[in-house]
Design an enzyme around this catalytic site. Sequence first.
Site, mmCIF file in Angstrom:
data_model
loop_
_atom_site.group_PDB
_atom_site.id
_atom_site.type_symbol
_atom_site.label_atom_id
_atom_site.label_comp_id
_atom_site.label_asym_id
_atom_site.label_seq_id
_atom_site.Cartn_x
_atom_site.Cartn_y
_atom_site.Cartn_z
ATOM 1 N N ASN A 1 46.835 45.646 38.934
ATOM 2 C CA ASN A 1 45.733 44.817 39.406
ATOM 3 C C ASN A 1 45.660 43.584 38.510
ATOM 4 O O ASN A 1 45.305 43.676 37.336
ATOM 5 C CB ASN A 1 44.429 45.616 39.329
ATOM 6 N N CYS B 1 37.625 39.292 41.077
ATOM 7 C CA CYS B 1 38.869 39.472 41.824
ATOM 8 C C CYS B 1 38.854 38.809 43.189
ATOM 9 O O CYS B 1 39.893 38.688 43.833
ATOM 10 C CB CYS B 1 39.196 40.956 41.947
ATOM 11 N N HIS C 1 43.679 42.428 48.092
ATOM 12 C CA HIS C 1 43.578 42.481 46.642
ATOM 13 C C HIS C 1 44.230 43.776 46.163
ATOM 14 O O HIS C 1 43.954 44.853 46.680
ATOM 15 C CB HIS C 1 42.113 42.427 46.210
#
Length: 334
Positions: free
Chosen positions: A290, A121, A260
């Site tokens: 996400n 990520c 994030h």
Amino acid sequence: MITCGAAQGARGVLGTGAYVPSRVIDNKDMSSLVGVSEEAILRKTAIRERRWAKPEEATSDLAVAAARAALEQAGIGAADLGLIVVATSTPDSPQPATACVVADELGAGHGTAAFDVNSVCSGFAFALSIADRMLAGTSAEYALVIGADVYSRILSPTDRRTTVLFGDGAGAVVLGPGGRQRLLSTRLASFGTARDLIGVPGGGSRMPATQETLREGRQYFAMDGRGVTEFVETRVVPGIEQFLADNGVRRDRTVHFVPHQANGRLLETMSRRLGIPSERMATTVTRYGNTGAASVPITLDQLARSGTVADGDLVLLAAFGGGMSMGLTLLRAG
């Protein structure tokens, strides 16, 4: 840990783009799939829906769509690109690099360098820094940096803790001379001792795919949620504080925060700990969940197109993910 100031030539973001699949998975759908109530999903994650790719869609398809939007906004063509970097931990296939597929689909020139980066990520932050430094040392003017992931393909329907969190998507930026948002500083760090917190254990050279690993579900994404939260609290938040201090950014300075999009509740905690007002934190997690390496560029694209960033404003990108890894980037608008 690596800290980089702006590379010579002061490149910046010329255009942004994003793409999410049309298939919407709301909390009602998710509740039926994993057996967790809609209310519990919303309470624990702040996520209302996410997008999942159709069976015929792969990571490169999402990446190409986001890239076209970024190129259009930047006003350049794929043939102008000297470099294409795709950050992903869900490539189309182990080989070749997904970036090569993207380059071909976009019609980039035969001389365009294209490769993938896998920092999970955090990948987009790593890819953006790499592209900036590479442009500084070459004759190329423009780079396309993409974060793209299709996590729905590696989620276990029996793991309710992770499946509710993830969506699919892609975000992209075109990097070149000048730009709407200039790169000021980047800090990249990895913490290998925490590598077991996030991962897909099966399918690689250490644990090749076999009938046994498939039966055991080793091909699926696994995460220690409590350990990740602790990592954010003990590594990421202090890391952001130090990064801002090292760049002479005061707490009362206008900063647009693009973190994030791991989990909506975790973002609330980060914002509170950092003293950044919630209205200055850009979020897409409620609608998209996400999206892995795509979450920061998707959210940056939303912010860039919102008209709320004034000349002189600072934009802080803060990514964290498997490895464990962390990537921080400071931009100045105008």
